[in-house]
Design a protein around this motif. Structure first.
Motif, PDB file in Angstrom:
ATOM      1  N   THR A  84       0.825  -1.207   0.000  1.00  0.00           N
ATOM      2  CA  THR A  84       0.000   0.000   0.000  1.00  0.00           C
ATOM      3  C   THR A  84       0.858   1.255   0.000  1.00  0.00           C
ATOM      4  OG1 THR A  84      -1.765  -1.162   1.175  1.00  0.00           O
ATOM      5  CG2 THR A  84      -1.819   1.238   1.233  1.00  0.00           C
ATOM      6  N   ARG A  85       1.945   1.236   0.744  1.00  0.00           N
ATOM      7  CA  ARG A  85       2.841   2.405   0.750  1.00  0.00           C
ATOM      8  C   ARG A  85       3.452   2.637  -0.629  1.00  0.00           C
ATOM      9  NH1 ARG A  85       3.919   0.766   6.210  1.00  0.00           N
ATOM     10  NH2 ARG A  85       5.583  -0.646   5.570  1.00  0.00           N
ATOM     11  N   VAL A  86       3.831   1.562  -1.292  1.00  0.00           N
ATOM     12  CA  VAL A  86       4.382   1.685  -2.654  1.00  0.00           C
ATOM     13  C   VAL A  86       3.335   2.278  -3.597  1.00  0.00           C
ATOM     14  CG1 VAL A  86       5.241   0.397  -4.640  1.00  0.00           C
ATOM     15  CG2 VAL A  86       6.057  -0.168  -2.354  1.00  0.00           C
ATOM     16  N   LEU A  87       2.104   1.795  -3.490  1.00  0.00           N
ATOM     17  CA  LEU A  87       1.024   2.307  -4.335  1.00  0.00           C
ATOM     18  C   LEU A  87       0.731   3.777  -4.040  1.00  0.00           C
ATOM     19  CD1 LEU A  87      -1.392  -0.764  -4.161  1.00  0.00           C
ATOM     20  CD2 LEU A  87      -0.008  -0.056  -6.122  1.00  0.00           C
ATOM     21  N   THR A  88       0.838   4.150  -2.771  1.00  0.00           N
ATOM     22  CA  THR A  88       0.632   5.551  -2.387  1.00  0.00           C
ATOM     23  C   THR A  88       1.667   6.455  -3.042  1.00  0.00           C
ATOM     24  OG1 THR A  88      -0.326   4.889  -0.270  1.00  0.00           O
ATOM     25  CG2 THR A  88       0.508   7.139  -0.429  1.00  0.00           C
ATOM     26  N   LEU A  89       2.916   6.002  -3.047  1.00  0.00           N
ATOM     27  CA  LEU A  89       3.973   6.776  -3.711  1.00  0.00           C
ATOM     28  C   LEU A  89       3.707   6.873  -5.205  1.00  0.00           C
ATOM     29  CD1 LEU A  89       7.128   5.363  -1.871  1.00  0.00           C
ATOM     30  CD2 LEU A  89       6.118   7.645  -1.602  1.00  0.00           C
TER      31      LEU A  89
END
Length: 312
Positions: free
Chosen positions: A258-263
């Motif tokens: 999810t953090r990767v997708l947020t970036l």
């Protein structure tokens, strides 16, 4: 697979057309289905000369009468139905702020409720043949929710869940269900997708991602893999190394994913002050034209021409 009768939705172009061609090459009689009769006639002409007969019926899979019409057409043409491939879909690209509830309903009707209704209509025919197979084309977006594709990924998540549940329930009746989760493929779909927000900017990133070797997969290889999985009655098929890695990462580290997708979402275009809605890819491409973009999308542009994605 020889001698079986297959119905493939969304088969006038792209992956659906290639799956239909692969089935025909393996000796399956194939019924093509899509909305545009002219595109279907062109697709049927492309498949003429394969190892088995190919016919078509133009209809909108979201029409409540479409499932009965399609199953009846398969009976009339081939005497029954052995294989159902739910492939029809719509891709809407853009930020959430440029989407409306109608976009989500359109996606769900096309990629969840239409396949559900078709399965319910086809199960008696598949049960009667004793060796029925259902193939549901979901997406890596049905496991990992990529930004700027929310109507699409929401419907694909639902479709993947439905497909897995159907496999469990229909196994006792001799019907196998295969869930296919493709990553990016070079089908030429960037020309038919709809773009909202700032369409040309959305088109640019989507077209490049869908056409880069290494990130995307050759569509003909993908179609062969799908038909092979159906023949082997596999429960699930994930296509492309990137998609396989994403599914595994999401499974073991969902918060990190999810953090990767947020970036990634922060790098994508904002909607702008006057967002446009549902601009076809062929129109959005006009505002995104550049030599660099043309070079980066060359393989996918070539696929669009080869796989019947270009307008008549």
């Amino acid at each position: 697979m020889a001698g079986r009768a297959a119905l493939v939705t969304g088969s006038s172009r792209g992956l659906g057309l290639l799956i239909a061609r692969e089935l025909a090459r393996r000796g399956c009689s194939v019924l093509l289905c899509a909305r545009d009769e002219e595109e279907l006639a062109s697709a049927a002409e492309m498949l003429r000369g394969e190892a088995a007969p190919v016919t078509y019926l133009a209809c909108d899979v979201t029409d409540k009468h479409a499932p009965q019409r399609l199953v009846a057409a398969a009976h009339e043409a081939f005497g029954g139905l052995d294989i159902l491939v739910n492939n029809a879909g719509v891709i809407q690209v853009g930020p959430l702020s440029a989407m409306t509830e109608a976009d989500f309903r359109d996606a769900m009707e096309t990629m969840y409720f239409a396949p559900l209704r078709l399965v319910l209509a086809a199960v008696p025919a598949l049960r009667e043949r004793g060796d029925g197979r259902i193939v549901n084309i979901s997406s890596i977006g049905g496991r990992v929710a990529a930004p700027h594709l929310l109507p699409y990924v929401g419907a694909k998540f639902a479709a993947a869940g439905l497909s897995e549940g159907l496999r469990a329930e229909l196994a006792a009746e001799g019907i196998s269900v295969t869930t296919v989760l493709p990553g990016l493929m070079r089908t030429g779909s960037h020309t038919a997708a709809r773009f909202s927000g700032r369409p040309s900017k959305e088109y640019a990133w989507f077209a490049v991602a869908a056409g880069l070797p290494g990130l995307s997969m050759d569509a003909e290889r993908a179609a062969r893999a799908v038909v092979r999985a159906a023949a082997q009655r596999r429960p699930e098929l994930v296509l492309t190394p990137v998609a396989k890695a994403a599914v595994r990462l999401h499974g073991v580290a969902p918060a990190t994913t999810t953090r990767v997708l947020t970036l990634g979402a922060r790098l994508l275009p904002a909607a702008g002050e006057a967002p446009r809605r549902n601009v076809p890819g062929r129109v959005a491409a006009r505002g995104a034209h550049s030599t660099a973009l043309h070079r980066l999308t060359r393989l996918n542009d070539r696929a669009a021409r080869r796989f019947n994605q270009q307008p008549s």
